[in-house]
Structure formats: structure tokens, C-alpha cells
Design a protein around this motif. Sequence first.
Motif, PDB file in Angstrom:
ATOM      1  N   ARG A 193       4.124  11.850  -0.243  1.00  0.00           N
ATOM      2  CA  ARG A 193       4.866  11.996  -1.490  1.00  0.00           C
ATOM      3  C   ARG A 193       4.101  11.298  -2.601  1.00  0.00           C
ATOM      4  O   ARG A 193       3.123  10.593  -2.332  1.00  0.00           O
ATOM      5  N   ALA A 322      -4.791   1.044   5.920  1.00  0.00           N
ATOM      6  CA  ALA A 322      -3.591   0.459   5.308  1.00  0.00           C
ATOM      7  C   ALA A 322      -3.608   0.739   3.806  1.00  0.00           C
ATOM      8  O   ALA A 322      -3.258  -0.108   3.001  1.00  0.00           O
ATOM      9  N   SER A 325      -2.415   6.457   1.877  1.00  0.00           N
ATOM     10  CA  SER A 325      -1.956   7.451   2.859  1.00  0.00           C
ATOM     11  C   SER A 325      -1.262   6.753   4.027  1.00  0.00           C
ATOM     12  O   SER A 325      -0.203   7.200   4.487  1.00  0.00           O
ATOM     13  N   ASN A 346      -8.118  -4.597   5.483  1.00  0.00           N
ATOM     14  CA  ASN A 346      -7.630  -5.360   4.331  1.00  0.00           C
ATOM     15  C   ASN A 346      -6.174  -5.016   4.092  1.00  0.00           C
ATOM     16  O   ASN A 346      -5.806  -3.835   4.100  1.00  0.00           O
ATOM     17  N   LYS A 445      -8.225  -2.909  -5.513  1.00  0.00           N
ATOM     18  CA  LYS A 445      -7.974  -1.674  -4.777  1.00  0.00           C
ATOM     19  C   LYS A 445      -6.645  -1.131  -5.280  1.00  0.00           C
ATOM     20  O   LYS A 445      -5.923  -1.825  -5.992  1.00  0.00           O
TER      21      LYS A 445
END
Length: 645
Positions: A193, A322, A325, A346, A445
Motif C-alpha cells: 500500500r 527491513a 517493502s 539496519n 534512509k
Amino acid sequence: MPIEYSGRGIDADADAARLRAALNAVELPPALTAIAHLTGDLSLVDQSLRGLPDPAEVLPRPHGGMTDDQRAEAIDRAAAAMADFARNGGRSKGGPSDETLRQLLHFITGPIDDAYLPLLLHELGIPYDRSAPSWTQEDFRPKKPLRVLVIGAGMSGIACSHRLAQAGIEHEVFERGDDVGGVWRENTYPGCRLDTINFGYSYSFAQKNDWPHQFSKRDEVLGYFRDVADSIGLRARTRFGAEVTRLQYDESRRLWLVTSSSAQRGVQTDEFDIVISAVGQLNHPSIPEVPGRDSFQGAQVHTGAWDHSLELAGKSVALVGAGASAFQVGPALVDDVAQLTVFQRNAPWMVPTPAYHDPVTEPMQWLLDRVGPYHRWFRFHQLWSNVEGMRRFARVDEEWADDGLSVSELNLRLRQTLSDRMLERYDDRPDLAEYVVPTYPPFSKRVLRDNGEWARMLKHRNTTLVTSGIERLTVDGIVSNDGSTHAVDAIVWATGFDASNFFQPMEIVGAGGVTLQDFWEGEPRAYLGTSYPGFPNFFSIYGPNTNLAVNGSIVLFSECAIDHILMCLRELLEHNATVVEVRNDTFNEYNDMIDAENSLMAWGASSVTSWYKSASGRISQNSPLPTLDYWKMTHNEVTNAYLFR
Ligand code: NAP
């Protein structure tokens, strides 16, 4: 897509209590602005009712910081205005003037630089679609109409085709898939989503008021793109199943030879004057070269290419990754599998978003139905809060002592706030708590959404968290770097995409036989993400350095790039030229600026791995620019930046 103004309206008496209840339940500033817009009662957007945002706050304050008294007064005024409006027939007297719009905008933005206005009015789309070209190809009476190819029918390709059609430029779209929608067609993994708000993740020219969620599920988003594609007649000009493999510029004839391959037509070469790539950045799944990968006898699937014949219920499953997605697929699987082993290298940063999975609330939906312009103002409100977004929290303070954990005082404050909120979820699991706070600065990130689902998954009785990294795969499982073996039936690779290898698998050969790969020498660069010296008449949308991490909207950035390309085409026609090519000096200056600015953003300063970087470590994906700067640069006159001949 039609633009409506009045909505279904309200009954002055019967709906009075309902209206008050709705206004009490929703974020007030966009609702007030919408009602002021609808009724013409500008007392609702008087500056005395504006809240005061607190610059010291890390997370935004509800209602923009309005006090309880301000809210009560505003709701009284809004209820009275709507009742009067209903009693007087409930119809707006035409669209608001620019001056009225300015007052309405200012209620949400506060006093702002006038330079923002064109951008904001574009996004609002009221009272008309301001980026629709005011010209058509016919105006220039070209000897021969341009032959234009758009590659890709995803988010950017659909919008590009719409603008070209508005400018009367006939074109074809080559799409390698069997339908429109790009990443939303390709990504079908459980839990997929949006993780950005979908009112904002929609085109300025095709806004809608009936999103069932604020963060829609994959099928809803794909449905939106299908609807827009249908409404603009895109399918009739699209060659589905055609994958472009090579673009070769023919200098003497000043055109592109486009080789594509499809099941229906085999390998074919077509000629186009202009080629626009809209192939996106995130569509080639990346699975790490782990030793022994081929020896594993169980099933392997990547999130970006989900295999729906795979039955994972009751199985022992490894989830590797992690990121954006993983944080969706993991919670969607955990209840059904027998065992979920999460391989996290991470930890992700997460921002509290309690309503992430919730449907649009009933009061909000009621307002969306009844108050016609509300969805636009709601979208606008969200856009505005993202225009600068969290940019200041990602900016590097060059004086800041680099401990690898934060890049500035503000970044540290954000780190503390997010860590505290994340750790609250693990009060009962100190064994997990030590692994969930990232050891890199926030915004190095992508930051994910925290509604408790990731924590629920990690704490689930079925879940084991492994943080030591993967050493190798065996016939029946994974050996982690701490020497433990983890027997699994299947591996879900949520390991992202080969993003910095732009335009693959296309080989793009420009003037002088130079390929784009050779020109780049391993460092993908573009001017505004759109153009490349030595590659005349070739453009891209969502090209190098246009991905967003902290501010703006990716749809808006694509629309900006499309406006820019249309400006180049207009100028080409105006000059009666056949070639448009970005100047070398413009390109170099721009990229020097991008590199300097990226080095001052958390993602550029931090050494943590991310898909934002190319193999050399240069930030090849992200834009460091404020939204307004990208807007201005893409809308400046193009005559100085490009050569027309
Ligand atoms: P990603 O952000 O690149 O995450 C990849 C994950 O795989 C990271 O956790 C990474 O760990 C891990 N990984 C890679 N190689 C590994 C290895 N050898 N061993 C262990 N772990 C490894 O990919 P993504 O999650 O697919 O997301 C990519 C982008 O797609 C997002 O940033 C977003 O722009 C987009 N996206 C959007 C949505 C949405 O809007 N709903 C959803 C999904 C994706 P490290 O962190 O240690 O490198």
C-alpha cells in the motif's frame, strides 16, 4: 476528470448537528478553508483564527496549533456560514478570484513569499488546471508534426501523455507490461500500500474525493491510475507488451531509432523525433549475491515480483530486509506462517502514524461528500506540510560533531523524539528494544510509518529477529554470521531494487555513438532529472536526482519535469528547430550544485547503505532541493539552458 465545486451540499437544519460533529472530528484548517471557499465567507479564514505552529516541535501540532477557543469560534462561524449557504440555494457563484484564493491559501500557509503562489495554485487546480499547455502544436504550423515516444505507462508516463495530448502532440506510449500503473501494477506482495498520503499521491489535474484510505492499498492506487489512463484515452495510443531495448540517435536524420521487442511483433525498430523515458527507478528487483543462493531448495520470492502460487501459510519463512517493502509484507504474513525469521541488517526509522491502516473516517468522508472543494483543500494542506516537510531536520550542520548518529541539533532532536516513540512499543520486550533504534541519523534512509504493526510483527510468538547478517544459504535454510542455522521453507527477499542502474535494460546511444553509460562513467547525472548533453531530443521523467526523501511530492516533481519537457518542445516548435539539447555548462553547473547540496543532507553525509547511492557512494537518486527550487528551475525559460538548432 471533472472539477466539481459544490458537493452534495447540506440541509441547513437537518445536517447542522452532523456538520458540527464532523468539524469537531477533522483537522480543522483545510475544512475551514474549503467552507470559506464554498460559501464565500472569508471570516472563516481570518488570520485571527490561525494557530501558531511551534518551530520547536518536532512533530506537527494538531489543527496547526489552533487554541480551543479559536477552534470553537471557527466551528461556530463555519456552521453559520454553511447554514446560510444552504438556505440560499447551496450553489457557489462561480470560482473564487485570484485574490480570494490568495486569502484562502494564506490561512493554511501563513504569510509566504509570493514566489510560492504559482506552485500552490497549480497544485490546488482551482478554478482550472493551470499547467494545461496554453498552446498546441498547430499554433506553430510545423512542416511535419513531431513524432514523440513516451516509454512507460506508469505514474509519470500517464501524466506525460496527458500533457502531450493537451498540446495536440500525437505520440505513442510503449509499455513493457500488459497494463498501465508501473510499480503499482508490478508490486502485488501482501500488505502492499502507499506509505505517502494518497490525496497527495495523485495528479493536480485528476484529484478525487473518494479515496477509501488516506494511505491506500495497492489495488486502490492501481485503480486510480487505470481510471486516469482511461479518462485520457491512453490505452488507444499505447503499445502494451513492448519493451524498449535500445535507443540510437541518428545524427544525420536528427531522430531516434527505437528498438523494442514484444511477443506480438518480435524485435522492431521505429523512428521518433523525440523520446521521453518514464520508466521509473524502482522496477528491477535486487537480490543480494549471498553465497549458496542457488543451493537453497525451498521457494524464493522477491517482493517486487510476487508469486501468488506460493503458499506460505503454515510454513517457516525468512524475511530478508527491513525497508519500505519489508515493513508492509512482514506484518501481512506473520499471522499465517508457522515461523517468521526476520533478517534485519539496519533497523528502519519510523514516524508515528497511528491511522496508517485506517479507512477515511466517517466524519471526514461526510465532509468530502458534502463540501465539494474539501478534498482539494485537504490535499493542499498535506502538500503544504510537505513542501518544506522535514527538510530542516535532514540538513547537515557542518559544525556538528559527527558521531554517526545525527547530523545537527535538529536531527538529534528528531532522533530522540522518534526513538522514544519507537521504544514505547517495546516496553515489554527489552530483548528487542536494543535492536529497533537505528544506528544512523534519521533521514539517511527512507523513514517508514509506525502504527505499531512492525512492532506487533517483531513481538509475535511466530517471529525471530536475526541481526547478525546472512553468511550463506544452505539446501534448507540460512546460516547467519553468528554461526546459527535457520531452517526455512521459503525466503522472501524484501531487498529493494537495482535503482541506480537507470533505464535498464535500454542501451541508449547518443550523438557520436557514445552510450549514456559511457557518458556517465558510473555516475548517473541529469539536468533536472530530464536531459543529457550529447543526447539530443531525449528526455526523462523521475531521472537521476529526483527522488524525494523529506519534502514535496513525487507526483508533483514528475509533473514539474513534464511541464519542463513541454516547454522545451514548445520552444523547439517556436524556433522551427529539429534538435533540442541541454548545454554542457548548464548540465555541469547543475550537477555540481546537486552534489554540493546532497553532501549537506543526512543521506549524503551518512555512510549507511541505501538505494539512494550508486556503487561509488555518490547520491544518484535523491534531490536535495526544496520543492520551490525544483518548481522554479523546471518552469524557468528554457532558452538559456538548451541549444535549439
Ligand atoms: P530498500 O529500502 O532498499 O530496503 C532493502 C532492505 O533490504 C534493507 O533493509 C536492506 O538492509 C536489506 N538488504 C539488502 N541487502 C541485504 C543483505 N545482503 N542482507 C540483509 N539485508 C539486506 O527496498 P524496499 O523496501 O523495496 O524499498 C525501496 C523503495 O521503494 C522505498 O524507499 C520506496 O521509495 C519504495 N517503496 C514504496 C512503498 C510505498 O509507497 N508503499 C512501498 C515499498 C517500497 P540495509 O538497510 O542494511 O541496507
